[in-house]
Design a protein around this motif. Structure first.
Motif, PDB file in Angstrom:
ATOM      1  N   ASP A  98      -6.959  -3.168   4.155  1.00  0.00           N
ATOM      2  CA  ASP A  98      -8.330  -3.483   4.538  1.00  0.00           C
ATOM      3  C   ASP A  98      -8.693  -4.917   4.167  1.00  0.00           C
ATOM      4  O   ASP A  98      -9.427  -5.596   4.902  1.00  0.00           O
ATOM      5  CB  ASP A  98      -9.317  -2.527   3.864  1.00  0.00           C
ATOM      6  CG  ASP A  98      -9.190  -1.100   4.365  1.00  0.00           C
ATOM      7  OD1 ASP A  98      -8.578  -0.908   5.439  1.00  0.00           O
ATOM      8  OD2 ASP A  98      -9.679  -0.186   3.679  1.00  0.00           O
TER       9      ASP A  98
ATOM     10  N   GLU B 284      -5.074  -1.185  -4.817  1.00  0.00           N
ATOM     11  CA  GLU B 284      -6.285  -1.608  -4.128  1.00  0.00           C
ATOM     12  C   GLU B 284      -6.132  -1.351  -2.627  1.00  0.00           C
ATOM     13  O   GLU B 284      -5.093  -0.912  -2.159  1.00  0.00           O
ATOM     14  CB  GLU B 284      -6.534  -3.091  -4.393  1.00  0.00           C
ATOM     15  CG  GLU B 284      -6.637  -3.449  -5.874  1.00  0.00           C
ATOM     16  CD  GLU B 284      -6.582  -4.943  -6.095  1.00  0.00           C
ATOM     17  OE1 GLU B 284      -7.650  -5.569  -6.226  1.00  0.00           O
ATOM     18  OE2 GLU B 284      -5.454  -5.488  -6.130  1.00  0.00           O
ATOM     19  N   ALA B 285      -7.180  -1.655  -1.885  1.00  0.00           N
ATOM     20  CA  ALA B 285      -7.173  -1.461  -0.432  1.00  0.00           C
ATOM     21  C   ALA B 285      -6.540  -2.689   0.235  1.00  0.00           C
ATOM     22  O   ALA B 285      -7.219  -3.474   0.897  1.00  0.00           O
ATOM     23  CB  ALA B 285      -8.590  -1.232   0.074  1.00  0.00           C
ATOM     24  N   TYR B 286      -5.226  -2.840   0.055  1.00  0.00           N
ATOM     25  CA  TYR B 286      -4.552  -4.067   0.485  1.00  0.00           C
ATOM     26  C   TYR B 286      -4.662  -4.310   1.983  1.00  0.00           C
ATOM     27  O   TYR B 286      -4.879  -5.443   2.423  1.00  0.00           O
ATOM     28  CB  TYR B 286      -3.080  -4.019   0.061  1.00  0.00           C
ATOM     29  CG  TYR B 286      -2.883  -3.723  -1.394  1.00  0.00           C
ATOM     30  CD1 TYR B 286      -3.307  -4.612  -2.366  1.00  0.00           C
ATOM     31  CD2 TYR B 286      -2.282  -2.527  -1.809  1.00  0.00           C
ATOM     32  CE1 TYR B 286      -3.141  -4.332  -3.719  1.00  0.00           C
ATOM     33  CE2 TYR B 286      -2.107  -2.242  -3.150  1.00  0.00           C
ATOM     34  CZ  TYR B 286      -2.550  -3.140  -4.100  1.00  0.00           C
ATOM     35  OH  TYR B 286      -2.394  -2.843  -5.436  1.00  0.00           O
TER      36      TYR B 286
ATOM     37  N   ALA C  91      -4.694  -7.826  -4.358  1.00  0.00           N
ATOM     38  CA  ALA C  91      -5.450  -7.949  -3.109  1.00  0.00           C
ATOM     39  C   ALA C  91      -6.039  -9.343  -2.959  1.00  0.00           C
ATOM     40  O   ALA C  91      -6.100  -9.886  -1.847  1.00  0.00           O
ATOM     41  CB  ALA C  91      -6.551  -6.892  -3.047  1.00  0.00           C
TER      42      ALA C  91
ATOM     43  N   ALA D 229       0.826  -1.209   0.000  1.00  0.00           N
ATOM     44  CA  ALA D 229       0.000   0.000   0.000  1.00  0.00           C
ATOM     45  C   ALA D 229       0.860   1.259   0.000  1.00  0.00           C
ATOM     46  O   ALA D 229       0.492   2.280  -0.598  1.00  0.00           O
ATOM     47  CB  ALA D 229      -0.928  -0.005   1.214  1.00  0.00           C
TER      48      ALA D 229
END
Length: 493
Positions: free
Chosen positions: A263, A259-261, A479, A241
């Motif tokens: 989360d 991406e929202a790694y 992700a 991230a």
């Protein structure tokens, strides 16, 4: 640039290199024209170039670093806030940390000190990471035996008589020995995943074009990626991230979408296995029996926890390693021939490093080790005699990429052994010898070729040596691969 001494022979040589008839050129006329044109080009000498910052570094202490994780030590931190706050980081020695030597594991560059941080290093520091050293590596990121560890022989923390995995050997050792929470490595055919598997840590090769390569010594435009090794999947996710995303200096990252790694992996428990569908390609098995059995037992454990597991196949997979090798060796030879200039994409190159490459190969090639010398020689053979095979390899790359995409249809990730063997002994075993090269990289190199993300997690051991389980995700869906790895961590607790 001084062309006042250009001769007819020089003009003739240039013509032959351009595959033109020397007789079509008037040497005196061309020499005068080149001198005028060089006057124009020489205006670039007026550019202000950066100077290296004054950063303290020192030699590693054998008592504190018994398995030779580092080539130099430092303590660099910009802020104590951010995604990586509180985490220590090792950086492979082919990634620039300004003011510290960047040797690429070779005596040829023992004195080269970059003036600017690599983009990944700059982002690590912005995110609160604390850099504690430059990690040991095989010379020019090419190796697999003791002879390619030119400065210090890195040893496997699980058994010092065994290899830690190349070429990001020191990065794997630093994490396994607890000398760093996170390490950057590079992966051309498995060089992050080999040390992850052999040392028993987590290792990610990201999707092609996700992580900037500015400030990294990039031999192969198709296959090279900067990857991450860490003690946990969460720490890999945090680091990704911090460093992923477009870099105006690296055209290959244009359009990349992080991406929202963090989360995705946060709070994962074993129950999440019920939401995971895993494809198991037979093509990734067939190495050491104990490795296959250990990996299949891990996949069975995922199934027992609720994951859906399907047998799948990767069409045209037999072309993967030949195409990977042809592309990697051709591009490596072209890179050296061009003195480290990335002619293949509009990216920023360090002129000082270009000058260092030119000087090293003009004056001190006797200091180059045998394995990289042989690799560069074969690359020149491909450039001179086999460029058709580079074009064929690119067509094969499309086929294999489509095959991996086909295998991923209907599943979240593919799973199989990271490496087809556990860590070989330093004495008497060389997993990159000619007779075993294609087998050694059969489970890792194909995903450099195709650009898919691949993450290795420990899943057991064979006679005290770790075994790695590899998850492969869709291109750009790092992700998903990290989530599968986090689910395995939860199941394996």
């Amino acid at each position: 640039m001084d062309d006042s001494s250009l001769t007819a022979d020089d003009i003739g040589e240039y013509a032959e290199r351009a595959r033109l008839d020397p007789d079509r050129f008037d040497p005196e006329e061309q020499a005068a024209a080149m001198e005028t044109q060089d006057t124009l080009v020489a205006r670039l000498d007026g550019l202000d170039m950066p100077t290296a910052p004054d950063r303290e570094y020192w030699d590693p202490d054998g008592d504190d670093d018994p398995n030779a994780a580092f080539l130099s030590r430092c303590d660099i931190q910009r802020t104590d806030e951010g995604l990586l706050a509180g985490l220590t980081v090792a950086v492979k020695d082919n990634i620039a940390v300004a003011g510290l030597p960047m040797t690429c594991g070779s005596p040829l560059f023992a004195d080269h000190v970059p003036a600017e941080d690599a983009t990944t290093v700059d982002r690590l520091l912005d995110a609160g990471g604390r850099i504690v050293g430059k990690a040991n590596m095989d010379e020019f990121a090419l190796g697999g035996d003791a002879a390619t560890m030119r400065f210090r022989l890195a040893r496997n923390p699980n058994d010092p008589d065994h290899q830690p995995g190349g070429s990001s050997a020191g990065s794997g050792v630093a994490v396994a020995d607890g000398l760093a929470d996170v390490a950057l490595g590079s992966d051309t055919g498995g060089s992050v995943r080999f040390p992850a598997s052999f040392c028993g840590v987590v290792g990610l090769k990201p999707s092609r074009g996700l992580v900037p390569l500015t400030g990294f010594v990039q031999f192969s435009k198709v296959n090279d990626e900067i990857g991450i090794l860490a003690d946990t999947v969460e720490h890999v996710a945090r680091t990704l991230a911090a460093i992923a995303g477009p870099d105006p200096k690296d055209a290959a990252t244009v359009g990349s979408s992080p991406e929202a790694y963090v989360d995705v992996v946060a709070g994962i428990d074993a129950g999440a296995a019920e939401t995971l569908t895993v494809g198991v390609p037979e093509e990734l098995f067939g190495g050491a029996r104990a490795v296959d059995e250990t990996v299949r037992a891990a996949i069975d454990a995922l199934a027992a926890a609720g994951a859906t597991v399907r047998e799948v196949s990767i069409p045209d997979f037999e072309y993967a390693v030949p195409a990977w090798w042809a592309i990697a060796m051709t591009e490596a030879a072209a890179y050296v021939e061009a003195n480290g200039n990335d002619y293949w994409q509009p990216s920023v190159t360090d002129p000082a490093f270009t000058a260092a490459v030119e000087a090293a190969f003009a004056e001190r090639t006797d200091e180059l080790g045998d394995y990289p010398a042989e690799a560069f020689l074969y690359g020149q053979h491909l450039l001179a005699e086999g460029e058709e095979y580079y074009a064929r390899a690119q067509r094969a790359r499309e086929l294999v990429t489509a095959g991996v995409d086909d295998a991923l249809d209907g599943v979240d990730v593919l799973a199989g052994p990271t490496t087809p063997m556990v860590a070989p002994a330093w004495e008497g075993e060389n997993y990159l010898a000619d007779s075993t090269l294609d087998e050694a990289v059969r489970t890792t190199g194909p995903f450099n070729l195709t650009g898919h993300p691949a993450v290795s997690v420990p899943c057991g051991s064979d006679d005290g040596l770790p075994v790695g389980l590899q998850f492969i995700g869709r291109r750009g869906a790092d992700a998903s691969a990290l989530r599968a790895a986090a689910i395995w961590e939860a199941v394996d607790r």
